[in-house]
Design a protein around this motif. Structure first.
Motif, PDB file in Angstrom:
ATOM      1  N   PHE A 215      43.019  20.250  28.327  1.00  0.00           N
ATOM      2  CA  PHE A 215      43.865  19.518  29.176  1.00  0.00           C
ATOM      3  C   PHE A 215      45.274  20.382  29.185  1.00  0.00           C
ATOM      4  N   ASN A 216      45.483  20.964  27.955  1.00  0.00           N
ATOM      5  CA  ASN A 216      46.660  22.052  27.966  1.00  0.00           C
ATOM      6  C   ASN A 216      46.172  23.120  29.019  1.00  0.00           C
ATOM      7  N   SER A 217      45.289  23.704  28.970  1.00  0.00           N
ATOM      8  CA  SER A 217      44.819  24.660  29.832  1.00  0.00           C
ATOM      9  C   SER A 217      44.734  24.166  31.364  1.00  0.00           C
ATOM     10  N   PHE A 218      44.656  23.181  31.596  1.00  0.00           N
ATOM     11  CA  PHE A 218      44.809  22.446  33.080  1.00  0.00           C
ATOM     12  C   PHE A 218      45.989  22.221  33.493  1.00  0.00           C
ATOM     13  N   MET A 219      47.032  21.873  32.379  1.00  0.00           N
ATOM     14  CA  MET A 219      48.384  21.722  33.055  1.00  0.00           C
ATOM     15  C   MET A 219      48.955  23.341  32.985  1.00  0.00           C
ATOM     16  N   MET A 220      48.331  24.123  32.530  1.00  0.00           N
ATOM     17  CA  MET A 220      49.145  25.678  32.613  1.00  0.00           C
ATOM     18  C   MET A 220      48.537  25.855  33.907  1.00  0.00           C
ATOM     19  N   VAL A 221      47.387  25.506  34.729  1.00  0.00           N
ATOM     20  CA  VAL A 221      46.880  25.939  36.029  1.00  0.00           C
ATOM     21  C   VAL A 221      47.781  25.219  36.825  1.00  0.00           C
ATOM     22  N   ILE A 222      48.071  23.931  36.489  1.00  0.00           N
ATOM     23  CA  ILE A 222      48.875  23.311  37.671  1.00  0.00           C
ATOM     24  C   ILE A 222      50.294  24.055  37.874  1.00  0.00           C
ATOM     25  N   LEU A 444      49.368  34.869  29.209  1.00  0.00           N
ATOM     26  CA  LEU A 444      48.937  33.382  29.646  1.00  0.00           C
ATOM     27  C   LEU A 444      47.440  33.236  29.933  1.00  0.00           C
ATOM     28  N   PRO A 445      46.770  34.167  30.429  1.00  0.00           N
ATOM     29  CA  PRO A 445      45.303  34.198  30.613  1.00  0.00           C
ATOM     30  C   PRO A 445      44.684  33.686  29.216  1.00  0.00           C
ATOM     31  N   PHE A 446      45.265  34.651  28.165  1.00  0.00           N
ATOM     32  CA  PHE A 446      44.440  34.600  26.534  1.00  0.00           C
ATOM     33  C   PHE A 446      45.111  33.190  26.181  1.00  0.00           C
ATOM     34  N   GLY A 447      46.409  32.493  26.572  1.00  0.00           N
ATOM     35  CA  GLY A 447      46.925  31.283  26.088  1.00  0.00           C
ATOM     36  C   GLY A 447      45.583  30.073  26.371  1.00  0.00           C
ATOM     37  N   SER A 448      45.139  30.442  27.688  1.00  0.00           N
ATOM     38  CA  SER A 448      44.456  29.524  28.228  1.00  0.00           C
ATOM     39  C   SER A 448      42.965  29.396  27.710  1.00  0.00           C
ATOM     40  N   ILE A 449      42.555  30.353  26.957  1.00  0.00           N
ATOM     41  CA  ILE A 449      41.193  30.184  26.270  1.00  0.00           C
ATOM     42  C   ILE A 449      41.105  30.658  25.053  1.00  0.00           C
ATOM     43  N   PHE A 450      42.258  30.788  24.081  1.00  0.00           N
ATOM     44  CA  PHE A 450      41.925  31.086  22.814  1.00  0.00           C
ATOM     45  C   PHE A 450      41.478  30.052  21.879  1.00  0.00           C
ATOM     46  N   ILE A 451      41.824  28.670  22.437  1.00  0.00           N
ATOM     47  CA  ILE A 451      41.200  27.668  21.553  1.00  0.00           C
ATOM     48  C   ILE A 451      39.506  27.795  21.697  1.00  0.00           C
ATOM     49  N   GLU A 452      38.980  27.905  23.134  1.00  0.00           N
ATOM     50  CA  GLU A 452      37.639  27.969  23.268  1.00  0.00           C
ATOM     51  C   GLU A 452      37.016  29.303  22.538  1.00  0.00           C
ATOM     52  N   MET A 453      37.947  30.448  22.613  1.00  0.00           N
ATOM     53  CA  MET A 453      37.341  31.576  21.777  1.00  0.00           C
ATOM     54  C   MET A 453      36.943  31.143  20.303  1.00  0.00           C
ATOM     55  N   TYR A 454      37.868  30.299  19.842  1.00  0.00           N
ATOM     56  CA  TYR A 454      37.656  29.665  18.396  1.00  0.00           C
ATOM     57  C   TYR A 454      36.456  29.135  18.250  1.00  0.00           C
ATOM     58  N   LEU A 476      36.146  28.902  32.155  1.00  0.00           N
ATOM     59  CA  LEU A 476      35.780  30.147  33.066  1.00  0.00           C
ATOM     60  C   LEU A 476      36.652  29.847  34.217  1.00  0.00           C
ATOM     61  N   VAL A 477      36.544  28.713  34.845  1.00  0.00           N
ATOM     62  CA  VAL A 477      37.096  28.333  36.110  1.00  0.00           C
ATOM     63  C   VAL A 477      38.682  28.502  36.021  1.00  0.00           C
ATOM     64  N   ILE A 478      39.198  27.843  34.729  1.00  0.00           N
ATOM     65  CA  ILE A 478      40.539  27.988  34.378  1.00  0.00           C
ATOM     66  C   ILE A 478      41.157  29.342  34.207  1.00  0.00           C
ATOM     67  N   LEU A 479      40.372  30.037  33.517  1.00  0.00           N
ATOM     68  CA  LEU A 479      40.654  31.533  33.251  1.00  0.00           C
ATOM     69  C   LEU A 479      40.860  32.333  34.423  1.00  0.00           C
ATOM     70  N   CYS A 480      39.984  32.273  35.496  1.00  0.00           N
ATOM     71  CA  CYS A 480      40.049  32.725  36.739  1.00  0.00           C
ATOM     72  C   CYS A 480      41.269  32.465  37.371  1.00  0.00           C
ATOM     73  N   ILE A 481      41.545  31.027  37.707  1.00  0.00           N
ATOM     74  CA  ILE A 481      42.708  30.831  38.425  1.00  0.00           C
ATOM     75  C   ILE A 481      43.863  30.951  37.778  1.00  0.00           C
ATOM     76  N   VAL A 482      44.083  30.999  36.247  1.00  0.00           N
ATOM     77  CA  VAL A 482      45.332  31.624  35.836  1.00  0.00           C
ATOM     78  C   VAL A 482      45.487  33.176  35.930  1.00  0.00           C
ATOM     79  N   THR A 483      44.307  33.686  35.909  1.00  0.00           N
ATOM     80  CA  THR A 483      44.469  35.265  35.908  1.00  0.00           C
ATOM     81  C   THR A 483      44.909  35.616  37.417  1.00  0.00           C
TER      82      THR A 483
END
Length: 577
Positions: A215-222, A444-454, A476-483
């Motif tokens: 949800f947090n990553s999705f809000m970042m995308v928006i 920001l791209p790292f911030g969108s994935i670091f929880i999933e990295m864990y 993966l989709v969120i990472l691409c959009i943020v990037t």
């Protein structure tokens, strides 16, 4: 799981492997001994009989590596020698005795002190057990000598296996230790298709923190999409209005006017990047890594790859080889657009960039594995197989993609003419320098994935089976959009400062995500694991470097492709003299 994948043939002692069989009463069931190693070092494993265990008296059945993934992951199945028959219960029976001399005792004591565990397989279902334990003072050490097996069946298939270790015997030199086992069969309601569900951990992978991170990553995308939209709709609109007003001025007014902004570099913005051969090879490799990631995740969502040993790695290798034309197409077309003439050299570099990095790291770690006599040591035949894939599959397919890319989309159809003489880059504030933009671009791209990295790290380096591939696809989709959004914003500010060196800046600002991921891996190693030793440490940091680099190349390629479309769009819509 597809019923077509289940083998219905009968077994004989000469068969080399058992895979998901349909059994008849009193038909032989093979217990395979896999590996043994320290609990805290998951990848540091050795052959089960490298410890002085003894085997049963039953005729040996040999095992071969069924897949490339099995061989690369160090699967070393050896026949236990235990006599187990379908639905045939066995009371506690001694199957062998260990003559415990001082050397064997020292080997067991070392294993117990380092919390050694072992893994076995029955009908592809994994079973784990502990070698032994020490008393509270750590002076006396005890070996578990009794394997109590409880096997569940549904119809004529095995659906559940449990191991209870009993018979704690103190290790005393110059004694004989009897090893025993028993088998109890019980009827189970578990469906064959669901038999691996017990190994999954929904409370861990579907924890509310996992949902919150998505949800947090999705809000970042928006937020980022909104920011980019504002730049595209408001800022660019003002820029277009200003440039249109300048077009209406006469030459004298235009010369006296204060011209600035991204339009001023229209004659240099499509200038070839520095080192185009390396740059185009990185872009091609990044596009291929993205294709592999997307396809493998889709396959993992459709098929339960975790139910077969080494299937995920085998699938990734196959998909990587099959998607080699993607690498050649994007790398070859970009190199041609930038006026490159050494296309054969570019093709070779693009084809072998990632394989050379992975194989070089594996080759280095393999020396340590051989020194440790670990099961992770890659056999020579497997090395030859990997080299054959590189030279006879990846390289020809890459050549096909390169030829297609050069011929179909290799013409430089830029909306602006490139000036013969490069425009001098004016001085700008320190935070607009490409080096600063590159360092900040990956946050920001790292911030969108670091929880999933864990969660991904825990499934690979600890004892969890990752199965929530829907989450991974979403990330993966969120990472691409943020990037893409971040690199577009960075590139806009860079061009507005009249700096046209956007190609490498867009790639590296996105690729810097890899630096933050690798830094996070240090935190994970020291604070989330209890790994130790040269082999495990080298394995961890070596392959984490490979993972981070591949992720960086993928993010860089995605960022560049998105930014390239943005740059082409804004210069197409502005009137240039």
């Amino acid at each position: 799981m597809n019923s077509q994948s289940i083998q219905t043939n009968r077994i004989s002692p000469e068969m080399k492997c058992l895979r998901w069989l349909v059994y008849t009463d009193k038909e032989e069931v093979v217990l395979w001994m896999n590996t043994v190693g320290p609990y805290h070092n998951r990848q540091e494993t050795y052959k089960y009989f490298s410890l002085p265990f003894c085997a049963g008296s039953k005729k040996t059945i040999s095992h071969y590596h069924e897949t490339l993934g099995e061989a690369l992951q160090g699967v070393e199945l050896e026949f236990s020698g235990l006599d187990i028959k379908f639905k045939d219960e066995v009371m506690q029976t001694t199957y062998c005795e260990i003559d415990l001399d001082k050397a064997k005792r020292d080997a067991f004591v070392y294993a117990i002190k380092n919390h050694y565990w072992y893994q076995m397989y029955i009908d592809d279902l994994p079973i784990w057990g502990i070698v032994g334990e020490a008393d509270e003072n750590g002076e006396d050490h005890y070996l578990w000598t009794y394997k109590k097996l409880e096997i569940g069946y549904n119809g004529n298939r095995i659906v559940d296996v449990n191991l209870t270790s009993e018979g704690k015997v103190r290790l005393v030199p110059n004694t004989r230790i009897a090893m025993s086992y028993s088998v109890k069969w019980k009827k189970s309601d578990v469906k064959f298709e669901d038999r691996f569900d017990k190994y999954l951990d929904p409370s861990f992978f579907q924890h509310r923190i996992h949902w919150f991170s998505i949800f947090n990553s999705f809000m970042m995308v928006i937020f980022l999409v909104g920011l980019v939209s504002m730049i595209l709709m408001r800022t660019l609109r003002k820029d277009y209005a200003r440039y249109s007003k300048e077009e209406e001025m006469d030459d004298m007014d235009r010369d006296l006017g204060d011209e600035y902004g991204w339009k001023q570099v229209h004659g240099d913005v499509f200038r070839p990047s520095s080192h185009p051969l390396i740059f185009s090879s990185l872009i091609g490799s990044g596009c291929q890594i993205f294709s592999v990631s997307f396809i493998v995740i889709v396959v993992a969502m459709v098929e339960d790859l975790y139910t077969e040993r080494g299937s995920m790695l085998s699938t990734a290798i196959f998909v990587y080889a099959a998607t080699s034309p993607v690498n050649g197409y994007f790398g070859g077309s970009l190199y041609a657009k930038q006026g490159g003439r050494r296309w054969i050299k570019q093709m070779f570099i693009g084809a072998f960039l990632i394989p050379a990095m992975v194989c070089g790291t594996a080759f280095f770690i393999n020396f340590i594995a051989i020194y440790y006599h670990a099961s992770r040591a890659i056999p020579f035949g497997t090395m030859v197989a990997v080299c054959c894939i590189c030279f006879f599959v990846i390289l020809p397919l890459n050549l096909v993609g390169t030829i297609l890319g050069r011929n179909l989309s290799g013409q430089p159809n830029f909306p602006c003419r490139v000036n013969a003489v490069p425009r001098p880059i004016p001085e700008k504030k320190w935070f607009m320098e490409p080096a600063v933009i590159v360092c900040l671009g990956g946050i920001l791209p790292f911030g969108s994935i670091f929880i999933e990295m864990y969660f991904i790290f825990t499934s690979f380096w600890a004892y969890k089976i990752y199965y929530v591939y829907g989450f991974m696809m979403l990330v993966l989709v969120i990472l691409c959009i943020v990037t893409v959004c971040v690199t577009i914003v960075c590139t806009y500010f860079l061009l507005n400062a009249e700096d046209y060196r956007w190609q490498w800046t867009s790639f590296l600002s996105a690729a810097s995500t890899a630096v933050y991921v690798y830094m996070y891996s240090f935190y994970y190693y020291f604070f989330k694991t209890k790994m130790y030793g040269l082999f495990q440490t080298s394995f961890y940091f070596g392959y984490m470097a490979v993972f981070s680099t591949a992720l960086g190349i993928m993010c860089g390629a995605v960022g560049y492709v998105g930014t390239s479309a943005f740059v082409r769009k804004i210069y197409t819509n502005v009137k240039i003299d």
